[in-house]
Design an enzyme around this catalytic site. Sequence first.
Site, PDB file in Angstrom:
ATOM      1  N   GLN A  79      45.345  48.414  45.919  1.00 36.80           N
ATOM      2  CA  GLN A  79      44.770  47.813  46.899  1.00 36.80           C
ATOM      3  C   GLN A  79      43.690  46.754  46.219  1.00 36.80           C
ATOM      4  O   GLN A  79      43.894  46.369  45.241  1.00 36.80           O
ATOM      5  CB  GLN A  79      44.093  48.610  48.244  1.00 36.80           C
ATOM      6  CG  GLN A  79      44.970  49.734  48.479  1.00 36.80           C
ATOM      7  CD  GLN A  79      44.823  49.811  49.809  1.00 36.80           C
ATOM      8  OE1 GLN A  79      44.301  48.914  50.719  1.00 36.80           O
ATOM      9  NE2 GLN A  79      45.467  50.870  50.421  1.00 36.80           N
ATOM     10  N   THR A  81      40.374  44.952  44.465  1.00 39.87           N
ATOM     11  CA  THR A  81      39.399  45.368  43.452  1.00 39.87           C
ATOM     12  C   THR A  81      38.689  44.117  43.155  1.00 39.87           C
ATOM     13  O   THR A  81      39.122  42.880  43.517  1.00 39.87           O
ATOM     14  CB  THR A  81      40.136  45.888  42.272  1.00 39.87           C
ATOM     15  OG1 THR A  81      39.122  46.524  41.321  1.00 39.87           O
ATOM     16  CG2 THR A  81      40.846  45.037  41.288  1.00 39.87           C
ATOM     17  N   TYR A  82      37.759  44.234  42.054  1.00 40.34           N
ATOM     18  CA  TYR A  82      36.893  43.174  41.771  1.00 40.34           C
ATOM     19  C   TYR A  82      37.073  42.996  40.481  1.00 40.34           C
ATOM     20  O   TYR A  82      37.119  43.935  39.792  1.00 40.34           O
ATOM     21  CB  TYR A  82      35.395  43.441  42.163  1.00 40.34           C
ATOM     22  CG  TYR A  82      34.322  42.242  41.424  1.00 40.34           C
ATOM     23  CD1 TYR A  82      34.510  40.971  42.050  1.00 40.34           C
ATOM     24  CD2 TYR A  82      33.626  42.658  40.228  1.00 40.34           C
ATOM     25  CE1 TYR A  82      33.744  40.176  41.465  1.00 40.34           C
ATOM     26  CE2 TYR A  82      32.908  41.945  40.178  1.00 40.34           C
ATOM     27  CZ  TYR A  82      32.873  40.490  40.356  1.00 40.34           C
ATOM     28  OH  TYR A  82      31.952  39.605  39.881  1.00 40.34           O
ATOM     29  N   CYS A 179      39.787  49.775  45.998  1.00 34.17           N
ATOM     30  CA  CYS A 179      40.999  50.533  45.707  1.00 34.17           C
ATOM     31  C   CYS A 179      41.323  51.158  47.313  1.00 34.17           C
ATOM     32  O   CYS A 179      42.151  52.045  47.426  1.00 34.17           O
ATOM     33  CB  CYS A 179      41.044  51.538  44.925  1.00 34.17           C
ATOM     34  SG  CYS A 179      40.753  50.901  43.170  1.00 34.17           S
TER      35      CYS A 179
END
EC number: 2.3.1.181
Length: 225
Positions: A79, A81-82, A179
């Site tokens: 999923q 994230t940065y 996530c």
Amino acid sequence: MSLQIPAQPQLLVRQLGRRPYQPVWDAMKAFTDNRTSDTPDEFWVVEHDPVYTQGQAGKAEHLLAPGDIPVVQSDRGGQVTYHGPGQLVLYVLVDVRRSKLSVRELVTCLETAIINTLAKSDIQAYAKADAPGVYVTNELGMEAKLASLGLRIRKGCSFHGLALNINMDMTPFLRINPCGYAGMAMTQTSALGGPQSVAEAQAILVAELASLIGYQTITNADDTP
């Protein structure tokens, strides 16, 4: 961990420095599409300009307030994230068929390499079977995540990889559900008495992962892929 992985002949490690996300992603896809059964595996070490990346399972509701940070829909697993400066990103371009590695075994190698790297700084970290990544528990018993994983397999070869928080501005994580987990606490090695710079951490992490996969020869390169 006792994976029975055949020795791999050669690994090329590329130091990419700081780069925008999209061109590196495009280069990974091109490398994977063009490689042959004889192409050596490569690790790419990079820091990205600030960006949120959505994995294939990503949901829009987990992007709470991206603001001026761009969002890229990626083809990796997982999923949102940065990525940003001060975070060690390691992309693993591995011929998993040649290595006789399952995807789960490759994920285990990534997690174990991170855990071993942190252990050298007396940081006790762990993986979770139901949530890929690497975590720590603080003195109050609260869990925090400091490394995220996301892979894609194409033509029997992996690309994408891992992101380990080293010494970065953590506030962008507050603008997402990391996530896909609401309220997931994030931390970094510099706050735990571990590596203070990407350069310090990457040498250890690359060596740990290369050893786990079993490369016999490691060559370093600074050139663009």
